[in-house]
Design a protein around this motif. Structure first.
Motif, PDB file in Angstrom:
ATOM      1  N   LEU A  91      -1.252  -0.957  -4.263  1.00 53.22           N
ATOM      2  CA  LEU A  91      -0.453  -1.164  -5.463  1.00 53.22           C
ATOM      3  C   LEU A  91      -0.400  -2.631  -5.894  1.00 53.22           C
ATOM      4  O   LEU A  91      -0.292  -2.924  -7.083  1.00 53.22           O
ATOM      5  N   GLY A 132      -1.734  -3.397  -9.727  1.00 54.48           N
ATOM      6  CA  GLY A 132      -2.469  -2.223 -10.157  1.00 54.48           C
ATOM      7  C   GLY A 132      -1.725  -1.419 -11.198  1.00 54.48           C
ATOM      8  O   GLY A 132      -0.512  -1.537 -11.351  1.00 54.48           O
ATOM      9  N   GLN A 161       5.744   3.417   0.684  1.00 53.15           N
ATOM     10  CA  GLN A 161       5.118   2.122   0.445  1.00 53.15           C
ATOM     11  C   GLN A 161       5.365   1.194   1.625  1.00 53.15           C
ATOM     12  O   GLN A 161       6.461   1.153   2.175  1.00 53.15           O
ATOM     13  N   VAL A 168       0.847  -1.186   0.000  1.00 50.62           N
ATOM     14  CA  VAL A 168       0.000   0.000   0.000  1.00 50.62           C
ATOM     15  C   VAL A 168       0.885   1.239   0.000  1.00 50.62           C
ATOM     16  O   VAL A 168       1.971   1.252   0.593  1.00 50.62           O
ATOM     17  N   SER A 181      -5.265   3.277  -1.907  1.00 52.92           N
ATOM     18  CA  SER A 181      -4.130   3.322  -2.828  1.00 52.92           C
ATOM     19  C   SER A 181      -3.292   2.048  -2.676  1.00 52.92           C
ATOM     20  O   SER A 181      -2.152   2.077  -2.239  1.00 52.92           O
ATOM     21  N   TYR A 214      -3.155   1.666  -9.334  1.00 49.97           N
ATOM     22  CA  TYR A 214      -3.736   1.075  -8.137  1.00 49.97           C
ATOM     23  C   TYR A 214      -4.674  -0.064  -8.514  1.00 49.97           C
ATOM     24  O   TYR A 214      -5.265  -0.076  -9.590  1.00 49.97           O
TER      25      TYR A 214
END
Length: 103
Positions: free
Chosen positions: A39, A50, A11, A5, A37, A53
């Motif tokens: 990833l 993603g 991250q 995330v 959000s 996302y």
């Protein structure tokens, strides 16, 4: 099941029940925050990546305690010029617990 995330420009790898240390959040302790959000999601071998996302995926954080990290000293010095400065800095952080990963 885990996810990567992006939160506040950084991250984090999030698994259910883990405690993450993030930059300070101005929310009361015990508040639940939804972050969408996401990833990357690995759901028992089923991988979703993603662009940028994963659609429909979100992570729920429960806000924990806020604290300050240990002091970092910044020392500036120029030789033969009688110049030196010493500054200290303590970064503010908040511990969050991953409550759930929703895909």
């Amino acid at each position: 099941m885990y996810a990567v995330v992006e939160y506040k420009g950084k991250q984090y790898k999030a698994e259910k029940g883990t405690v993450l240390t993030v930059d300070k959040i101005d929310a009361a302790q015990g508040t639940v925050i939804d972050v969408d959000s996401v990833l990357f999601v690995n759901n028992d071998g089923v991988v979703s990546v993603g662009a940028p996302y994963v659609s429909g995926a979100k992570i729920q954080f429960e806000v924990g305690e806020s604290f300050r990290d240990k002091k970092v000293l910044v020392f500036k010095y120029k030789s033969k010029k009688d110049y030196h400065r010493l500054h200290g800095h303590r970064q503010h952080y908040t511990k969050v617990t991953v409550k759930d990963i929703i895909v």
